[in-house]
Design a protein around this motif. Sequence first.
Motif, PDB file in Angstrom:
ATOM      1  N   GLY A   8      -1.830  -9.847   8.672  1.00  0.00           N
ATOM      2  CA  GLY A   8      -0.579 -10.533   8.339  1.00  0.00           C
ATOM      3  C   GLY A   8      -0.718 -11.574   7.258  1.00  0.00           C
ATOM      4  O   GLY A   8       0.199 -12.358   7.019  1.00  0.00           O
ATOM      5  N   GLU A   9      -1.850 -11.588   6.586  1.00  0.00           N
ATOM      6  CA  GLU A   9      -2.102 -12.603   5.569  1.00  0.00           C
ATOM      7  C   GLU A   9      -1.488 -12.179   4.229  1.00  0.00           C
ATOM      8  O   GLU A   9      -1.430 -10.997   3.899  1.00  0.00           O
ATOM      9  N   GLN A  10      -1.052 -13.147   3.460  1.00  0.00           N
ATOM     10  CA  GLN A  10      -0.543 -12.900   2.111  1.00  0.00           C
ATOM     11  C   GLN A  10      -1.573 -13.372   1.099  1.00  0.00           C
ATOM     12  O   GLN A  10      -2.203 -14.411   1.271  1.00  0.00           O
ATOM     13  N   ILE A  11      -1.749 -12.583   0.041  1.00  0.00           N
ATOM     14  CA  ILE A  11      -2.735 -12.898  -0.994  1.00  0.00           C
ATOM     15  C   ILE A  11      -1.994 -13.249  -2.272  1.00  0.00           C
ATOM     16  O   ILE A  11      -1.205 -12.446  -2.774  1.00  0.00           O
ATOM     17  N   ASP A  12      -2.242 -14.431  -2.805  1.00  0.00           N
ATOM     18  CA  ASP A  12      -1.516 -14.898  -3.989  1.00  0.00           C
ATOM     19  C   ASP A  12      -2.454 -15.063  -5.177  1.00  0.00           C
ATOM     20  O   ASP A  12      -3.532 -15.656  -5.062  1.00  0.00           O
ATOM     21  N   HIS A  13      -2.022 -14.538  -6.317  1.00  0.00           N
ATOM     22  CA  HIS A  13      -2.660 -14.784  -7.618  1.00  0.00           C
ATOM     23  C   HIS A  13      -4.165 -14.515  -7.582  1.00  0.00           C
ATOM     24  O   HIS A  13      -4.977 -15.346  -7.982  1.00  0.00           O
ATOM     25  N   TYR A  14      -4.498 -13.334  -7.105  1.00  0.00           N
ATOM     26  CA  TYR A  14      -5.892 -12.893  -7.080  1.00  0.00           C
ATOM     27  C   TYR A  14      -6.184 -12.213  -8.413  1.00  0.00           C
ATOM     28  O   TYR A  14      -5.590 -11.183  -8.738  1.00  0.00           O
ATOM     29  N   GLU A  15      -7.075 -12.799  -9.215  1.00  0.00           N
ATOM     30  CA  GLU A  15      -7.346 -12.273 -10.546  1.00  0.00           C
ATOM     31  C   GLU A  15      -8.505 -11.286 -10.491  1.00  0.00           C
ATOM     32  O   GLU A  15      -9.563 -11.594  -9.938  1.00  0.00           O
ATOM     33  N   ARG A  41      10.786  -3.012  11.780  1.00  0.00           N
ATOM     34  CA  ARG A  41      11.771  -3.814  12.517  1.00  0.00           C
ATOM     35  C   ARG A  41      11.162  -4.550  13.697  1.00  0.00           C
ATOM     36  O   ARG A  41      11.685  -5.567  14.148  1.00  0.00           O
ATOM     37  N   GLN A  42      10.065  -4.026  14.189  1.00  0.00           N
ATOM     38  CA  GLN A  42       9.410  -4.673  15.322  1.00  0.00           C
ATOM     39  C   GLN A  42       8.428  -5.750  14.873  1.00  0.00           C
ATOM     40  O   GLN A  42       7.762  -6.374  15.693  1.00  0.00           O
ATOM     41  N   GLY A  43       8.336  -5.959  13.566  1.00  0.00           N
ATOM     42  CA  GLY A  43       7.437  -6.986  13.056  1.00  0.00           C
ATOM     43  C   GLY A  43       6.007  -6.539  12.891  1.00  0.00           C
ATOM     44  O   GLY A  43       5.119  -7.354  12.608  1.00  0.00           O
ATOM     45  N   ILE A  44       5.764  -5.240  13.055  1.00  0.00           N
ATOM     46  CA  ILE A  44       4.402  -4.720  12.928  1.00  0.00           C
ATOM     47  C   ILE A  44       4.110  -4.412  11.464  1.00  0.00           C
ATOM     48  O   ILE A  44       4.931  -3.824  10.758  1.00  0.00           O
ATOM     49  N   VAL A  45       2.930  -4.810  10.993  1.00  0.00           N
ATOM     50  CA  VAL A  45       2.543  -4.542   9.607  1.00  0.00           C
ATOM     51  C   VAL A  45       2.288  -3.051   9.429  1.00  0.00           C
ATOM     52  O   VAL A  45       1.466  -2.464  10.141  1.00  0.00           O
ATOM     53  N   VAL A  46       3.003  -2.446   8.503  1.00  0.00           N
ATOM     54  CA  VAL A  46       2.872  -0.999   8.283  1.00  0.00           C
ATOM     55  C   VAL A  46       2.409  -0.673   6.857  1.00  0.00           C
ATOM     56  O   VAL A  46       2.165   0.483   6.528  1.00  0.00           O
ATOM     57  N   GLY A  47       2.311  -1.662   6.008  1.00  0.00           N
ATOM     58  CA  GLY A  47       1.896  -1.407   4.636  1.00  0.00           C
ATOM     59  C   GLY A  47       1.805  -2.698   3.854  1.00  0.00           C
ATOM     60  O   GLY A  47       1.808  -3.798   4.428  1.00  0.00           O
ATOM     61  N   ALA A  48       1.725  -2.571   2.546  1.00  0.00           N
ATOM     62  CA  ALA A  48       1.599  -3.749   1.687  1.00  0.00           C
ATOM     63  C   ALA A  48       2.323  -3.509   0.377  1.00  0.00           C
ATOM     64  O   ALA A  48       2.381  -2.394  -0.129  1.00  0.00           O
ATOM     65  N   SER A  49       2.889  -4.575  -0.149  1.00  0.00           N
ATOM     66  CA  SER A  49       3.483  -4.520  -1.485  1.00  0.00           C
ATOM     67  C   SER A  49       2.612  -5.343  -2.419  1.00  0.00           C
ATOM     68  O   SER A  49       2.122  -6.417  -2.047  1.00  0.00           O
ATOM     69  N   LYS A  50       2.415  -4.816  -3.632  1.00  0.00           N
ATOM     70  CA  LYS A  50       1.568  -5.480  -4.607  1.00  0.00           C
ATOM     71  C   LYS A  50       2.371  -5.754  -5.869  1.00  0.00           C
ATOM     72  O   LYS A  50       3.104  -4.888  -6.335  1.00  0.00           O
ATOM     73  N   ILE A  51       2.214  -6.951  -6.390  1.00  0.00           N
ATOM     74  CA  ILE A  51       2.776  -7.284  -7.701  1.00  0.00           C
ATOM     75  C   ILE A  51       1.600  -7.599  -8.615  1.00  0.00           C
ATOM     76  O   ILE A  51       0.835  -8.525  -8.357  1.00  0.00           O
ATOM     77  N   ALA A  52       1.470  -6.789  -9.668  1.00  0.00           N
ATOM     78  CA  ALA A  52       0.373  -6.969 -10.615  1.00  0.00           C
ATOM     79  C   ALA A  52       0.934  -7.395 -11.958  1.00  0.00           C
ATOM     80  O   ALA A  52       1.863  -6.780 -12.476  1.00  0.00           O
ATOM     81  N   ARG A  53       0.378  -8.449 -12.509  1.00  0.00           N
ATOM     82  CA  ARG A  53       0.836  -8.965 -13.795  1.00  0.00           C
ATOM     83  C   ARG A  53      -0.327  -8.960 -14.781  1.00  0.00           C
ATOM     84  O   ARG A  53      -1.413  -9.465 -14.488  1.00  0.00           O
ATOM     85  N   ASP A  54      -0.078  -8.393 -15.952  1.00  0.00           N
ATOM     86  CA  ASP A  54      -1.091  -8.344 -17.010  1.00  0.00           C
ATOM     87  C   ASP A  54      -1.331  -9.759 -17.534  1.00  0.00           C
ATOM     88  O   ASP A  54      -0.414 -10.419 -18.017  1.00  0.00           O
TER      89      ASP A  54
END
Length: 487
Positions: A227-234, A257-270
């Motif tokens: 459940g951890e979020q990763i920010d600005h990992y270069e 909907r049950q609050g269970i982690v089922v995947g991850a979204s990634k935002i990548a910036r050049d």
Amino acid sequence: MSSSFSSRSKAIADQPASAGAVAGLDVAAQAVVSAHDVLKALPEAVYMTDQAGRIIFFNEAAAALWGQRPEIGKTEFCGSWKIFWPSGQPIALAECPMAIALREGRPNRDHDIVVERPDGSRVSALTFPTPLFDIHGHMIGAVNMLVDVSHRSIAFEEAQRFAAIVESSDDAIVAKDLNGTIVSWNRGAEKLFGYTAPEIIGKPIETLIPLDRHDEEPNILARIRAGEQIDHYETLRRRKDGSLVEISLSVSPIRNRQGIVVGASKIARDITERRRAEEQQHMLIREMDHRVKNLFTLANSVVTLSARSATTAAELVSDVSSRLQALAQAHALTIAGASASATRIEQETTLHTLIRTIIAPYDGRVENQLTRANLSGPDVTISGGVVTSFALLLHEFAANAAKYGSLSTLDGRVDINGTHDGQMFVLTWSESGGPPVTRNRDGDGFGTLLGRATVRSQLGGEISREWRPEGLVIRLTVLLARLAGQH
């Protein structure tokens, strides 16, 4: 209770019957009343019409949805003030889903409509009109359920808006499941990594990760599962063409909907340009430090050179003044001008003009002609975008020659020759007549680092030095197109 229900109950009560029959009729009457009570108690809007479309029953949920109470036996097809299709087109009562179900004698379900109340508020509803038939197969009316789907519509619109934002984002936005399989891919990701969505969806995220960084993914997935979020990992990622790109990565858990982690979204910036800007800024800071430290050394060199040839104090003052002025002019060539609106104005000059300006502080001149520097070859144009870089390079050559090389003595000379070699321009700086040569005097100092960074990244060429017994020879090779400001 509706007139239909009342008349049927009265008909049953008026028929003569035995005690057993009466008991049966009581059960039937109770069933009718029970069904009526059930319809009244339903949380969804329900109403009934006769075969002509006149409303004979509605529950409180229907009245709340309509915002008014229709008139039993008179209001036709629907109790709404007004109804519309989702497109905003009005719906005539005779063409509403209930009217069509009665006219065609068949269910006419799953139509989205918009109900407008008398107060002007609107509700999105899903309709389920269904004809009712007696035991002989004759249609006796219809029942309709209106399901309020306003929240669903709002959620759908928000989802559509969010999807549009994701799709149009310049940042790469990617979703993956907990096995590391890519499940969504936006245009920003296509632009950054080179893969189209059909090419990459369904493939492992490791497709984008260099081999020497595959250990990063298990760690990222473990943190996401927690459940951890990763920010600005270069880090570095690999494009479709095999090239590497520096990115700043933010990863967030996707929950169901049950609050269970089922995947991850990634935002990548050049961050390639940002890194280049940081490197350029660092280099400029070093340049400032370098120039401040050498300011007095350069001034002392000018004074020393002038003193060797001056015969009077007045002549010394004149020589020092003119040479310091030439040094200031050379420095001015490395600074871009600005307009009244504070926008940068690129300066353009020629190679010979630039060289004369840079060499002048370290050499005596007669009517703007160099006396200890031999300049030959084509006088190519240098565009405003590279004047600063080229001037800084030549300044370093001349400053080092004045401090350590041929221009530090009265008898020393510099031969500067330019030639064309296909698409390349070659500038050869040859010193002679100076003090004994010590190899690699510049080492890894600022001049060397500046030469490497400028020549390779901005001018698309190479620089080499050869410490010959007679003096240093610098060979500078650059793209002609870069000198002209073309990339």
